[in-house]
Design a protein around this motif. Structure first.
Motif, PDB file in Angstrom:
ATOM      1  N   SER A 136      67.654  40.534  33.403  1.00 20.58           N
ATOM      2  CA  SER A 136      68.528  40.154  32.279  1.00 20.58           C
ATOM      3  C   SER A 136      67.870  40.383  30.927  1.00 20.58           C
ATOM      4  CB  SER A 136      68.913  38.682  32.393  1.00 20.58           C
ATOM      5  OG  SER A 136      67.786  37.842  32.149  1.00 20.58           O
ATOM      6  N   ARG A 137      66.546  40.622  30.935  1.00 24.36           N
ATOM      7  CA  ARG A 137      65.748  40.744  29.720  1.00 24.36           C
ATOM      8  C   ARG A 137      65.750  39.462  28.901  1.00 24.36           C
ATOM      9  NH1 ARG A 137      67.834  46.806  27.904  1.00 24.36           N
ATOM     10  NH2 ARG A 137      67.463  47.777  29.932  1.00 24.36           N
ATOM     11  N   ARG A 138      66.046  38.365  29.544  1.00 25.86           N
ATOM     12  CA  ARG A 138      65.954  37.030  28.960  1.00 25.86           C
ATOM     13  C   ARG A 138      65.135  36.175  29.929  1.00 25.86           C
ATOM     14  NH1 ARG A 138      69.400  35.037  25.145  1.00 25.86           N
ATOM     15  NH2 ARG A 138      69.343  33.023  26.207  1.00 25.86           N
ATOM     16  N   PHE A 139      63.893  35.924  29.556  1.00 23.03           N
ATOM     17  CA  PHE A 139      63.026  35.203  30.483  1.00 23.03           C
ATOM     18  C   PHE A 139      61.821  34.625  29.766  1.00 23.03           C
ATOM     19  CE2 PHE A 139      61.601  39.622  30.404  1.00 23.03           C
ATOM     20  CZ  PHE A 139      60.227  39.499  30.231  1.00 23.03           C
ATOM     21  N   LEU A 140      61.135  33.739  30.461  1.00 21.39           N
ATOM     22  CA  LEU A 140      59.858  33.211  30.018  1.00 21.39           C
ATOM     23  C   LEU A 140      58.863  33.421  31.148  1.00 21.39           C
ATOM     24  CD1 LEU A 140      59.193  29.983  28.014  1.00 21.39           C
ATOM     25  CD2 LEU A 140      57.673  30.635  29.876  1.00 21.39           C
ATOM     26  N   ALA A 141      57.743  34.069  30.842  1.00 22.43           N
ATOM     27  CA  ALA A 141      56.715  34.351  31.841  1.00 22.43           C
ATOM     28  C   ALA A 141      55.440  33.622  31.475  1.00 22.43           C
ATOM     29  CB  ALA A 141      56.451  35.857  31.922  1.00 22.43           C
ATOM     30  N   VAL A 199      46.901  30.512  31.082  1.00 18.92           N
ATOM     31  CA  VAL A 199      46.175  31.024  29.912  1.00 18.92           C
ATOM     32  C   VAL A 199      47.093  31.616  28.856  1.00 18.92           C
ATOM     33  CG1 VAL A 199      44.060  31.451  31.219  1.00 18.92           C
ATOM     34  CG2 VAL A 199      45.784  33.266  31.049  1.00 18.92           C
ATOM     35  N   GLY A 200      48.371  31.822  29.176  1.00 13.58           N
ATOM     36  CA  GLY A 200      49.272  32.403  28.199  1.00 13.58           C
ATOM     37  C   GLY A 200      50.709  32.361  28.662  1.00 13.58           C
ATOM     38  N   ALA A 201      51.624  32.602  27.748  1.00 11.01           N
ATOM     39  CA  ALA A 201      53.052  32.643  28.079  1.00 11.01           C
ATOM     40  C   ALA A 201      53.754  33.550  27.080  1.00 11.01           C
ATOM     41  CB  ALA A 201      53.665  31.246  28.038  1.00 11.01           C
ATOM     42  N   VAL A 202      54.840  34.184  27.522  1.00 11.21           N
ATOM     43  CA  VAL A 202      55.622  35.050  26.654  1.00 11.21           C
ATOM     44  C   VAL A 202      57.093  34.847  26.951  1.00 11.21           C
ATOM     45  CG1 VAL A 202      55.512  37.019  28.245  1.00 11.21           C
ATOM     46  CG2 VAL A 202      55.970  37.417  25.824  1.00 11.21           C
ATOM     47  N   SER A 203      57.912  34.855  25.910  1.00 12.01           N
ATOM     48  CA  SER A 203      59.353  34.716  26.091  1.00 12.01           C
ATOM     49  C   SER A 203      60.063  35.927  25.514  1.00 12.01           C
ATOM     50  CB  SER A 203      59.873  33.439  25.418  1.00 12.01           C
ATOM     51  OG  SER A 203      59.772  33.528  24.004  1.00 12.01           O
ATOM     52  N   PHE A 204      61.083  36.387  26.215  1.00 13.36           N
ATOM     53  CA  PHE A 204      62.004  37.403  25.733  1.00 13.36           C
ATOM     54  C   PHE A 204      63.352  36.710  25.561  1.00 13.36           C
ATOM     55  CE2 PHE A 204      60.351  41.880  26.733  1.00 13.36           C
ATOM     56  CZ  PHE A 204      59.023  41.484  26.724  1.00 13.36           C
ATOM     57  N   ASP A 205      63.717  36.408  24.319  1.00  8.72           N
ATOM     58  CA  ASP A 205      64.984  35.724  24.029  1.00  8.72           C
ATOM     59  C   ASP A 205      65.161  34.473  24.886  1.00  8.72           C
ATOM     60  OD1 ASP A 205      65.854  37.362  22.007  1.00  8.72           O
ATOM     61  OD2 ASP A 205      67.054  38.658  23.306  1.00  8.72           O
ATOM     62  N   GLN A 206      64.074  33.756  25.171  1.00  8.34           N
ATOM     63  CA  GLN A 206      64.137  32.572  26.030  1.00  8.34           C
ATOM     64  C   GLN A 206      63.006  31.636  25.631  1.00  8.34           C
ATOM     65  OE1 GLN A 206      66.642  32.160  28.075  1.00  8.34           O
ATOM     66  NE2 GLN A 206      66.081  31.316  30.065  1.00  8.34           N
ATOM     67  N   ALA A 207      63.002  31.184  24.382  1.00  7.48           N
ATOM     68  CA  ALA A 207      61.845  30.441  23.861  1.00  7.48           C
ATOM     69  C   ALA A 207      61.987  28.930  23.961  1.00  7.48           C
ATOM     70  CB  ALA A 207      61.614  30.832  22.402  1.00  7.48           C
ATOM     71  N   ARG A 208      63.047  28.444  24.595  1.00  9.80           N
ATOM     72  CA  ARG A 208      63.277  26.997  24.614  1.00  9.80           C
ATOM     73  C   ARG A 208      62.076  26.225  25.158  1.00  9.80           C
ATOM     74  NH1 ARG A 208      67.732  23.997  28.502  1.00  9.80           N
ATOM     75  NH2 ARG A 208      67.168  21.850  27.975  1.00  9.80           N
ATOM     76  N   TRP A 209      61.488  26.718  26.249  1.00 10.29           N
ATOM     77  CA  TRP A 209      60.390  26.018  26.891  1.00 10.29           C
ATOM     78  C   TRP A 209      59.022  26.504  26.432  1.00 10.29           C
ATOM     79  CZ3 TRP A 209      60.343  21.817  30.149  1.00 10.29           C
ATOM     80  CH2 TRP A 209      61.590  21.359  30.581  1.00 10.29           C
ATOM     81  N   ALA A 219      47.375  36.680  37.300  1.00 14.29           N
ATOM     82  CA  ALA A 219      48.706  36.435  37.846  1.00 14.29           C
ATOM     83  C   ALA A 219      49.693  36.181  36.711  1.00 14.29           C
ATOM     84  CB  ALA A 219      48.693  35.226  38.787  1.00 14.29           C
ATOM     85  N   VAL A 220      50.961  36.520  36.958  1.00 15.32           N
ATOM     86  CA  VAL A 220      52.033  36.233  36.018  1.00 15.32           C
ATOM     87  C   VAL A 220      53.274  35.875  36.815  1.00 15.32           C
ATOM     88  CG1 VAL A 220      52.723  38.676  35.866  1.00 15.32           C
ATOM     89  CG2 VAL A 220      53.360  37.098  34.034  1.00 15.32           C
ATOM     90  N   ALA A 221      54.040  34.921  36.295  1.00 12.45           N
ATOM     91  CA  ALA A 221      55.243  34.491  36.999  1.00 12.45           C
ATOM     92  C   ALA A 221      56.358  34.242  36.001  1.00 12.45           C
ATOM     93  CB  ALA A 221      54.970  33.212  37.802  1.00 12.45           C
ATOM     94  N   ILE A 222      57.571  34.638  36.377  1.00 11.67           N
ATOM     95  CA  ILE A 222      58.760  34.307  35.593  1.00 11.67           C
ATOM     96  C   ILE A 222      59.172  32.890  35.950  1.00 11.67           C
ATOM     97  CG2 ILE A 222      61.168  34.888  35.111  1.00 11.67           C
ATOM     98  CD1 ILE A 222      59.313  37.031  34.151  1.00 11.67           C
ATOM     99  N   VAL A 223      59.206  32.002  34.958  1.00 10.99           N
ATOM    100  CA  VAL A 223      59.556  30.605  35.221  1.00 10.99           C
ATOM    101  C   VAL A 223      60.915  30.221  34.646  1.00 10.99           C
ATOM    102  CG1 VAL A 223      57.156  29.861  35.427  1.00 10.99           C
ATOM    103  CG2 VAL A 223      58.262  29.847  33.173  1.00 10.99           C
ATOM    104  N   THR A 250      63.231  29.576  41.726  1.00 11.31           N
ATOM    105  CA  THR A 250      62.009  29.800  42.494  1.00 11.31           C
ATOM    106  C   THR A 250      61.252  30.978  41.891  1.00 11.31           C
ATOM    107  OG1 THR A 250      63.099  29.005  44.484  1.00 11.31           O
ATOM    108  CG2 THR A 250      61.075  30.299  44.776  1.00 11.31           C
ATOM    109  N   PHE A 251      59.962  30.805  41.706  1.00 10.94           N
ATOM    110  CA  PHE A 251      59.197  31.879  41.081  1.00 10.94           C
ATOM    111  C   PHE A 251      58.154  32.424  42.062  1.00 10.94           C
ATOM    112  CE2 PHE A 251      55.325  29.513  40.697  1.00 10.94           C
ATOM    113  CZ  PHE A 251      55.708  28.199  40.474  1.00 10.94           C
TER     114      PHE A 251
END
Length: 439
Positions: free
Chosen positions: A367-372, A381-391, A357-361, A416-417
């Motif tokens: 917008s191409r700015r997100f953290l999943a 188990v993992g996370a990735v950010s696109f120009d959204q690394a604050r969290w 599973a993967v969710a945008i949080v 809501t995700f």
């Protein structure tokens, strides 16, 4: 011929891991003879800039040298690859015939670019791989010649970064990959689909689900096109082969170790394992070449080809090399990487493979700015950010602790995700060319 009256510690691999490991040995009090062996003639250099700043011409290849943070007082043997290891004699053989004795050995030979098969056009002019400083210098010179059409085979990190650089240079680019999206194996196709839009907007022609059979050349031996498995042809006068890497382990073929194209297998303390699965007390490995059971990823046997791991693992290996047998500490590492491409800064932590599973949080895909965040069996188990690394640091901590997926709720800027299937491609969709044996 045997070099040196005192064996001391030998580091094989003048790499980031080799250099930082040697420095860690000195910081931890080792004052004996220290020898560093490298197959390239260059002192250790930084690889990440090669596919970015060097290809673009912003940085000269010889400006990528790594700073030496500790006075090493080392004996450098550069330009002579290790060709064999004799564990009983505690000696390695170099390409020039020299034998170097060792008391303890650190293997940090890293990886090498997977080449295109010679029988399928791999030796044609203007077919390049990109791994070393010399690779980058040659490719930069060729790109400066303004090729009419660049073909990149493989949409992993190197392939995508090279495509981004070529477009910044104004060069027409076609990117071919057997998977539906770029970075499909590391991010999945749901997140990777964002990069499809980035490629399109940047003017890259992306051929998804396509596999190259062979390259064809003209009468002078220069590449002119690639033939695809579906019968199509792609015209190109410059090709970048970005098919991943194989670990530099050929020199260990007769050493009686657990070593193959996937790497040198170690225990949790970075001690290299013999063929019978028992650890060698005097041989350690670190960096891209090392495979070990990572406690932060469920003790899954893994190798990590990223900068942070090379630094941290070599430091741990150096510490354990100098410690008593009963004081060997386990190396734990949360994989992490970053990439800059098409104007987006991508940062990732954890091991997404096998996520269900993967969710945008934070942010949105549109917008191409997100953290999943990626989950498996209810755990992050993992996370990735696109120009959204604050969290991202908070999620890295949650991943390391194995918290529930997704671990953080009601954070600022969070909407809501919904969980989605990551879309990792099946095992049969690989980056490797037809006819190449996989490790």
């Amino acid at each position: 011929m045997t070099a040196g009256d005192t064996a001391g510690i030998v580091v094989v691999g003048a790499s980031l891991a080799g250099l930082r490991g040697a420095e860690a040995l000195r910081r931890n009090g080792y004052a004996g003879r220290l020898t560093i062996v490298g197959d390239e003639p260059h002192r250790p250099y930084d690889r990440p800039p090669l596919s970015k700043h060097v290809l673009s011409g912003e940085l000269a290849p010889d400006a990528t040298g790594l700073p030496e943070l500790v006075a090493l007082d080392a004996h450098w043997r550069l330009g002579h690859a290790a060709t064999a290891l004799d564990r009983e004699a505690r000696a390695i053989t170099l390409a020039d015939g020299t034998r170097l004795a060792y008391e303890r050995l650190l293997i940090a030979t890293g990886a090498q670019a997977r080449p295109w098969p010679a029988a399928s056009g791999g030796r044609l002019q203007n077919v390049f791989t990109l791994r070393s400083r010399d690779d980058a210098a040659r490719l930069r010179t060729a790109l400066a010649g303004a090729p009419r059409r660049v073909l990149i085979v493989g949409a992993g990190l190197i392939g995508c970064e090279a495509a981004s650089c070529c477009r910044d240079l104004g060069l027409p680019v076609t990117l071919v990959d057997p998977n539906p999206t770029p970075l499909a194996r590391s991010l999945g196709t749901w997140v990777g689909g964002v990069l499809v839009d980035c490629l399109r907007d940047a003017g890259v022609t992306f051929q998804a689900g396509a596999q190259v059979l062979r390259f064809e050349g003209d009468a002078s031996g220069r590449v002119v096109r690639a033939q695809l498995a579906d019968g199509r042809a792609v015209e190109a006068d410059l090709v970048i082969v970005a098919l991943g890497a194989t670990r530099a382990t050929d020199w260990l073929a007769d050493a009686g170790l657990m070593a193959d194209s996937r790497g040198v297998t170690c225990d949790g303390a970075c001690r290299v394992l013999r063929a019978d699965g028992t650890p060698c007390p005097d041989i350690y490995a670190a960096g891209d070449v090392a495979r070990w059971p990572n406690a932060l990823c469920g003790d899954r046997l893994m190798s990590v080809e990223h900068w942070g791991n090379a630094v941290a693992q070599s430091a741990q290996a150096a510490r354990n090399m100098l410690a008593a047998a009963e004081d060997q500490q386990t190396y734990r590492h949360l994989p992490a990487f970053w990439s800059s491409q098409f104007g987006i800064n991508i940062k990732a932590v954890g091991a997404n493979a096998g996520a269900d599973a993967v969710a945008i949080v934070q942010g949105t895909r549109a917008s191409r700015r997100f953290l999943a965040v990626y989950g498996r069996a209810g755990r992050s188990v993992g996370a990735v950010s696109f120009d959204q690394a604050r969290w991202l640091p908070a999620y890295a901590e949650a991943v390391a602790e194995g918290r529930a997926f997704p671990p953080i709720e009601e954070a600022t800027d969070q909407g809501t995700f919904l969980a989605h299937a990551p879309g990792f491609p099946p095992a049969r969709a690989t980056f490797h060319p037809i006819g190449v044996r996989h490790g």
